[in-house]
Write a protein that holds these residues in place. Structure first.
Motif, PDB file in Angstrom:
ATOM      1  N   GLY A 154       0.650  -1.121   0.081  1.00 33.85           N
ATOM      2  CA  GLY A 154       0.011  -0.034  -0.001  1.00 33.85           C
ATOM      3  C   GLY A 154       0.745   1.288  -0.010  1.00 33.85           C
ATOM      4  O   GLY A 154       0.608   2.000  -0.806  1.00 33.85           O
ATOM      5  N   GLY A 155       1.903   1.333   0.861  1.00 38.33           N
ATOM      6  CA  GLY A 155       2.863   2.315   0.753  1.00 38.33           C
ATOM      7  C   GLY A 155       3.693   2.755  -0.129  1.00 38.33           C
ATOM      8  O   GLY A 155       3.758   3.830  -0.711  1.00 38.33           O
ATOM      9  N   ALA A 181      -0.048   6.440   4.204  1.00 37.81           N
ATOM     10  CA  ALA A 181       0.278   4.811   4.172  1.00 37.81           C
ATOM     11  C   ALA A 181       1.611   4.731   4.506  1.00 37.81           C
ATOM     12  O   ALA A 181       2.298   3.543   4.007  1.00 37.81           O
TER      13      ALA A 181
ATOM     14  N   THR C  15       6.962 -15.107  -2.240  1.00 41.63           N
ATOM     15  CA  THR C  15       6.270 -14.531  -3.620  1.00 41.63           C
ATOM     16  C   THR C  15       7.213 -14.892  -4.767  1.00 41.63           C
ATOM     17  O   THR C  15       8.319 -14.814  -4.583  1.00 41.63           O
ATOM     18  N   VAL C  24       8.985 -12.422   1.393  1.00 38.33           N
ATOM     19  CA  VAL C  24       8.550 -11.046   1.730  1.00 38.33           C
ATOM     20  C   VAL C  24       8.134 -11.066   3.271  1.00 38.33           C
ATOM     21  O   VAL C  24       8.169 -10.105   3.951  1.00 38.33           O
ATOM     22  N   GLU C  43       8.544  -0.896   8.461  1.00 44.39           N
ATOM     23  CA  GLU C  43       8.763  -0.001   7.086  1.00 44.39           C
ATOM     24  C   GLU C  43       7.679  -0.232   6.259  1.00 44.39           C
ATOM     25  O   GLU C  43       7.158  -1.351   6.109  1.00 44.39           O
ATOM     26  N   GLY C  45       6.354  -1.758   2.996  1.00 41.98           N
ATOM     27  CA  GLY C  45       6.774  -2.845   2.243  1.00 41.98           C
ATOM     28  C   GLY C  45       7.445  -3.760   3.180  1.00 41.98           C
ATOM     29  O   GLY C  45       8.098  -4.622   2.549  1.00 41.98           O
ATOM     30  N   SER C  46       7.365  -3.897   4.326  1.00 40.62           N
ATOM     31  CA  SER C  46       8.095  -4.932   5.180  1.00 40.62           C
ATOM     32  C   SER C  46       7.121  -6.255   5.412  1.00 40.62           C
ATOM     33  O   SER C  46       7.705  -6.938   6.135  1.00 40.62           O
ATOM     34  N   GLY C  47       5.935  -6.213   4.732  1.00 41.04           N
ATOM     35  CA  GLY C  47       5.315  -7.655   4.845  1.00 41.04           C
ATOM     36  C   GLY C  47       4.270  -7.704   5.882  1.00 41.04           C
ATOM     37  O   GLY C  47       3.751  -8.713   6.035  1.00 41.04           O
ATOM     38  N   SER C  49       1.250  -6.455   5.432  1.00 45.10           N
ATOM     39  CA  SER C  49       0.040  -6.792   5.024  1.00 45.10           C
ATOM     40  C   SER C  49       0.048  -8.260   4.481  1.00 45.10           C
ATOM     41  O   SER C  49      -0.926  -8.982   4.345  1.00 45.10           O
ATOM     42  N   MET C  50       1.130  -8.734   3.824  1.00 45.93           N
ATOM     43  CA  MET C  50       1.426 -10.006   3.433  1.00 45.93           C
ATOM     44  C   MET C  50       0.953 -11.166   4.646  1.00 45.93           C
ATOM     45  O   MET C  50       0.427 -12.350   4.411  1.00 45.93           O
ATOM     46  N   GLN C  97      -6.589  -2.484   3.558  1.00 45.29           N
ATOM     47  CA  GLN C  97      -5.643  -1.217   3.504  1.00 45.29           C
ATOM     48  C   GLN C  97      -6.202  -0.113   2.632  1.00 45.29           C
ATOM     49  O   GLN C  97      -6.561   0.889   2.974  1.00 45.29           O
ATOM     50  N   GLU C 180      -4.171  -0.842   8.562  1.00 45.62           N
ATOM     51  CA  GLU C 180      -4.199   0.510   8.578  1.00 45.62           C
ATOM     52  C   GLU C 180      -5.857   0.869   8.479  1.00 45.62           C
ATOM     53  O   GLU C 180      -6.068   1.455   7.538  1.00 45.62           O
TER      54      GLU C 180
HETATM   55  N1  LIG Z   1       1.783  -9.493  -5.676  1.00 44.01           N
HETATM   56  C1  LIG Z   1       3.011  -9.545  -5.294  1.00 44.01           C
HETATM   57  N2  LIG Z   1       3.932 -10.217  -5.781  1.00 44.01           N
HETATM   58  C2  LIG Z   1       5.248 -10.094  -5.395  1.00 44.01           C
HETATM   59  N3  LIG Z   1       5.407  -9.260  -4.458  1.00 44.01           N
HETATM   60  C3  LIG Z   1       4.626  -8.629  -3.861  1.00 44.01           C
HETATM   61  C4  LIG Z   1       3.212  -8.714  -4.134  1.00 44.01           C
HETATM   62  N4  LIG Z   1       2.694  -7.871  -3.244  1.00 44.01           N
HETATM   63  C5  LIG Z   1       3.521  -7.238  -2.444  1.00 44.01           C
HETATM   64  N5  LIG Z   1       4.756  -7.520  -2.703  1.00 44.01           N
HETATM   65  C6  LIG Z   1       5.842  -7.408  -2.191  1.00 44.01           C
HETATM   66  O1  LIG Z   1       5.851  -7.628  -0.742  1.00 44.01           O
HETATM   67  C7  LIG Z   1       6.522  -6.876   0.150  1.00 44.01           C
HETATM   68  C8  LIG Z   1       5.426  -6.998   1.366  1.00 44.01           C
HETATM   69  O2  LIG Z   1       4.135  -6.316   0.958  1.00 44.01           O
HETATM   70  P1  LIG Z   1       3.024  -5.667   2.247  1.00 44.01           P
HETATM   71  O3  LIG Z   1       2.002  -5.417   1.444  1.00 44.01           O
HETATM   72  O4  LIG Z   1       3.053  -6.952   3.190  1.00 44.01           O
HETATM   73  O5  LIG Z   1       3.741  -4.485   2.886  1.00 44.01           O
HETATM   74  P2  LIG Z   1       3.370  -3.624   4.064  1.00 44.01           P
HETATM   75  O6  LIG Z   1       4.162  -4.002   5.196  1.00 44.01           O
HETATM   76  O7  LIG Z   1       1.775  -3.916   4.344  1.00 44.01           O
HETATM   77  O8  LIG Z   1       3.888  -2.254   3.472  1.00 44.01           O
HETATM   78  P3  LIG Z   1       2.677  -0.949   3.552  1.00 44.01           P
HETATM   79  O9  LIG Z   1       3.003  -0.339   4.901  1.00 44.01           O
HETATM   80  O10 LIG Z   1       3.271  -0.413   2.686  1.00 44.01           O
HETATM   81  O11 LIG Z   1       1.662  -1.300   3.279  1.00 44.01           O
HETATM   82  C9  LIG Z   1       6.469  -5.764  -0.595  1.00 44.01           C
HETATM   83  O12 LIG Z   1       7.991  -5.168  -1.040  1.00 44.01           O
HETATM   84  C10 LIG Z   1       6.022  -5.767  -1.911  1.00 44.01           C
HETATM   85  O13 LIG Z   1       6.789  -5.113  -2.796  1.00 44.01           O
END
Ligand SMILES: Nc1ncnc2c1ncn2[C@@H]1O[C@H](COP(=O)(O)OP(=O)(O)OP(=O)(O)O)[C@@H](O)[C@H]1O
Ligand SMILES: Nc1ncnc2c1ncn2[C@@H]1O[C@H](COP(=O)(O)OP(=O)(O)OP(=O)(O)O)[C@@H](O)[C@H]1O
Ligand SMILES: [Mg+2]
Ligand SMILES: [Mg+2]
Lengths: 273, 327, 267
Positions: A154-155, A181, C15, C24, C43, C45-47, C49-50, C97, C180
């Motif tokens: 998202g961010g 975000a 992934t 991730v 951070e 993009g730190s994973g 949401s994953m 999110q 979020e």
């Molecule tokens: N469909 C996908 N295929 C490959 N990589 C992905 C995919 N979706 C997300 N990623 C990668 O996985 C990593 C973790 O993503 P995630 O969405 O969990 O981050 P986050 O901690 O929720 O960040 P934010 O606070 O920005 O939402 C990121 O570096 C992103 O680039």
């Protein structure tokens, strides 16, 4: 110099009611404000108070029911064709919901350089390099320029939107919850970038945000909105230091703070280290 | 909304007028002298002149066009013969009223178009949906390979092959004869079956591919993920969160394809000897029967233009983001 | 520790991108007790949401998981869609999110909440409608009776977010994962929503995973905090530990970077 003047803007939405009767809902009610060249105007206020709608009208993405939008001395409320195209180049928007504003079928490189190709600008170093440089500036890994929006967090998606807005040297950037975000450290980096661009190239910003601490950090003036109206408009010092309106006071009082006890302890430790 | 519809209909009238004028100029100016054509083999200059004056061919072209339009709206007289409105003139070949030729053949074309549309929608959408859900499996790959091949098979080849195999060799179907439904429903169905299939195959393949790619896009949408997170499954999630968003754009394409077909399926009708608008067009072109060519062209244009408007209106009804117009 | 509501052990998410597999989320472990809130920060993009998506088996195509995720002792990882369906939205629900893209543009907000309620609870449409109106009122959507028939694009960003929250709450889940959920809310509405969540927790014992960048919010609602950075869990402890005595440099850096409303601004 005044860059943007929004005068007496009203936006009514009609919703088809029962038996073909239409009920109208006034989302923005007689809103006026100016944005000076090189100035950051923050817009804060209640959720649903019409901030995004006002922003969309200022960016001419939505027709106001009444009122005018004057940009660079030209009335653009009903602009068309060439005039509108020029306006669109000068005004860029970072949208509130990042994924919905990114075409899922385009690579990030193509998304970010779209405003460039739209204006027929061919960067000397090529589109790829231009996109990568922008990605780097907003803290994205430039190696990911061939990925699609769905592959970002998202961010990260939000930063793609910011990079796109900064691609063409706009005069005005409208940031609708543009850093909401981002984690605080990347947020600081992006805010820094925005402020540096303002100092170097004289960008103006309309900065819509709920995080009042961030607003306080980067804005010159603040407009506080409540139920479609601007209830208070003043310099940062006025609004944060000596709020006049009741709603502004409630807002400021409700800002969440890190547990002061814990925070004090941590600072203590830091000092003793 | 009403204002929008009225404005669009106004636009339709203007476009149809332009199409009329354009067709009129092309057919009546650039082709051989109609008077000579009507006159036939035993012709004298005097007869040609009299035909000219009856048809109004000695007048300026715009006056002729005005007469033609007036004929459609109010009817007109050719010498002693009165042609009631809507008058599109008389066939040079058979002297039949063009209007009655159209109306007698239109039901056949509509039957062909509707039947084919039902077939290709069912086959295309179901095939595409199953392929999308089973993305990457052997069934997906086979179906899509077939669909790719199917688009490129020319209509007349398919028609001739089907006719040869089913009618001549296996004799499971009669030769198409377009009987009325009420007379013999079974024969009616058997007659139209081949034309339907022949017309539907190409479209079905196209729609299967479209549906597949749209559904696959939709399955990766965030809202589809939300629907899964809500615990939805089975038919409900497919219908609401995959098919509805995927089919909305296809509905508009369908509208245009269908409208195009109403103007006659030239090749299919000719091959199967069905007396529809398409065959009428083919015959009249072969014999240079100008009033008929003109009328058939106008009819096709009419369907396409109206189809366009209907599609736009339907789209605003289907997509809530377009539907709710602000005050 | 078998009485913990929700346990995640050594969760790893891989992934596949164009350039081969990427981890991730790497070896994340945490627990959430009944009536307890775990805050996940870190951070972009730190994973985060994953991690949340992995719990419900909603990862994007091609992603693989390993480790263990247990709700009330039942393993969830590796279960089929069909097996997870009765759990999703019912025992575990999620607030996504990006609310606009997470709502179907073709259906009214009311229908999208109602279909979930009726999937798990059954009942007539009329009864469900009443539940939905109440759920919307609960999250402070003004004029809920009218709003229920509007489409997502007719809501403001913060209202859509509240719709997602109302949806997640309407089946009284035992675990709520909120990614979020308050970024688009002004501070007063945010405070109301947080209060609502706390109230709900104390009455129904719902466990909550709250992902946010707002450290102030975390400090006020979370009992435990997990800090993540590029897929790694860098710090995990009670809120008091993490905020008053952070062990990892990244956590310290994060806490230092928090913009403060009270500090004098250097201009
Ligand atoms: N469909 C996908 N295929 C490959 N990589 C992905 C995919 N979706 C997300 N990623 C990668 O996985 C990593 C973790 O993503 P995630 O969405 O969990 O981050 P986050 O901690 O929720 O960040 P934010 O606070 O920005 O939402 C990121 O570096 C992103 O680039
Ligand atoms: N297309 C639309 N049709 C009908 N009503 C709308 C439409 N767009 C916005 N509204 C309504 O207008 C009001 C203002 O919405 P707006 O998005 O401007 O709020 P906002 O101040 O940006 O709120 P937030 O902080 O929650 O994003 C809301 O009540 C919303 O429901
Ligand atoms: Mg908004
Ligand atoms: Mg995230």
């Amino acid at each position: 110099m005044t860059l943007l003047q929004v005068q007496g803007v009203v936006k009514e939405f009609s919703t088809p009611g029962a038996l073909g009767r239409k009920s109208t809902f006034t989302a923005v009610d007689d809103v006026s404000f100016d944005v000076e060249l090189g100035e950051t105007l923050a817009v804060v206020g209640e959720s649903g108070s019409g901030k995004s709608t006002t922003a969309r009208i200022a960016a001419r993405l939505l027709e106001p029911t009444r009122g005018t939008v004057i940009f660079d001395g030209v009335d653009v409320t009903r602009a068309r064709g060439k005039e509108l195209a020029r306006f669109r180049n000068d005004v860029q928007v970072v949208f509130q919901d990042p994924f919905s504003s990114l075409n899922p079928r385009y690579t990030v490189e193509r998304i970010i350089t779209a405003p460039l190709s739209y204006q027929g600008i061919k960067p000397a170093e090529g589109y790829r390099a231009a996109a990568q440089e922008l990605m780097e500036r907003v803290g994205l890994n430039p190696d990911h320029c061939q990925r699609y929006p769905a592959q970002f967090s998202g961010g990260q998606a939000q930063r793609i939107g910011i990079a796109r807005a900064l691609a063409v040297n706009p005069k005005l950037v409208i940031c609708d919850e543009a850093v909401s975000a981002l984690d605080v450290s990347i947020q600081a980096q992006v805010l820094e970038l925005l402020m540096r661009l303002q100092a170097e190239s004289g960008f103006s910003y309309i900065f819509i945000a709920h995080d009042l601490a961030v607003v306080r950090q980067i804005c010159h003036r603040v407009a506080v909105m409540n139920q479609g109206r601007i209830v208070e408009l003043g310099t940062r010092e006025q609004v944060f230091g000596d709020p006049q309106d009741d709603y502004t006071r409630t807002l400021l009082a409700a800002v969440p703070r890190i547990n002061p006890e814990w925070d004090a302890k941590r600072r203590q430790r830091k000092v003793t280290l | 909304m009403t204002r929008y519809v009225l404005a669009r209909l106004g636009g339709v009238v203007v476009i149809l007028l332009a199409v009329c004028l354009f067709t009129y100029l092309i057919f009546f100016k650039l082709s051989p002298d109609p008077a000579v054509m009507i006159c036939g083999k035993t012709c004298t200059p005097e007869r040609i002149d009299s035909i000219r004056s009856v048809l109004g061919l000695n007048q300026p072209i715009l006056t002729q066009f005005g007469e033609f339009l007036r004929g459609i709206v109010a009817g007109r007289d050719y010498g002693a013969v009165h042609c009631p409105a809507p008058c599109l003139g008389y066939s040079f070949q058979t002297n039949e009223s063009v209007w009655s030729m159209l109306t007698s053949r239109l039901p056949v074309s509509i039957t062909v178009a509707v039947g084919a549309a039902v077939l290709w929608l069912l086959a295309g959408v179901i095939g595409g949906l199953v392929s999308a859900v089973k993305q990457g499996t052997w069934w997906d790959r086979t179906a899509m390979a077939l669909a790719l091949g199917g688009v490129s098979v020319p209509n007349y080849v398919l028609a001739l092959v089907l006719q040869y195999v089913l009618v001549v060799k296996l004799q499971v179907l009669p030769f198409p004869s377009a009987p009325a439904f009420g007379d013999d429903p079974v024969l009616w169905f058997e007659s139209y079956l081949m034309p339907w299939v022949v017309l539907a195959v190409g479209y079905a393949c196209l729609y299967a591919r479209l549906t597949r790619s749209n559904v696959i896009d939709t399955l990766s949408e965030n809202y589809y993920r939300t629907a899964r997170a809500k615990g939805l499954g089975g038919a409900l999630i497919m219908r609401r969160h995959a098919l509805r968003p995927a089919l909305t754009p296809i509905a508009t394409i369908f509208g245009m394809d269908f409208a195009g077909l109403l103007g006659g399926a030239l090749i299919t009708e000719t091959v199967f000897g069905l007396n529809g608008i398409g065959k009428l067009a083919a015959d009249s072109i072969a014999k240079n029967d100008q009033p008929v060519i003109m009328a058939v062209t106008l009819l096709a244009a009419f369907f396409v233009v109206i189809g366009n408007v209907v599609v736009d209106l339907v789209y605003t009804a289907l997509d809530p983001r377009v539907r709710v117009v602000s005050a | 520790m078998s009485d913990e509501l929700f346990v995640v052990e050594d969760l790893t998410v891989t992934t596949s991108t164009g350039r081969g597999p990427v981890d991730v989320v790497k070896n994340v472990s945490f627990t959430v007790g009944r009536d307890e809130t775990l805050g996940i920060v870190g951070e972009s993009g730190s994973g985060k949401s994953m991690t949340a998506l992995a719990v419900l088996g909603l990862l994007p195509r091609g992603a693989r998981t390993s480790g263990s995720v247990r709700l009330d002792g039942t393993e969830l990882l590796g279960r089929s869609d069909r097996e997870l369906r009765p759990i999703r939205g019912n025992a575990i629900s999620m607030v996504f999110q990006d609310p606009l893209s997470s709502l179907n543009p073709y259906y009214t907000v009311g229908l999208q909440i109602e279909e979930m309620y009726r999937t798990h609870r059954g009942g007539s449409r009329k009864a469900a409608r009443q539940v939905v109106i109440e759920a919307l009122e609960q999250v402070r959507i003004p004029d809920a009776g009218r709003r229920i028939d509007q489409y997502p694009h007719q809501f403001s960003g913060g209202m859509r977010q509240r719709v997602m929250i109302a949806m997640a709450l309407c089946c009284s889940p035992s675990l709520l994962i909120a990614d979020e959920p308050t970024t688009a809310l002004d501070v007063t509405v945010q405070a109301q929503i947080l209060e609502l969540l706390a109230e709900l927790q104390s009455t129904t014992g719902t466990g909550m995973i709250f992902i946010t960048h707002d450290l102030a919010v975390i400090s006020s609602i979370a009992q435990r905090v997990l800090v993540m950075r590029s897929g790694d869990p860098v710090e995990y402890g009670t809120a008091e530990q993490v905020f008053s005595d952070p062990q990892h440099d990244y956590t310290r850096m994060l806490l230092d970077a928090v913009p403060r409303i009270d500090d004098e601004v250097a201009s």
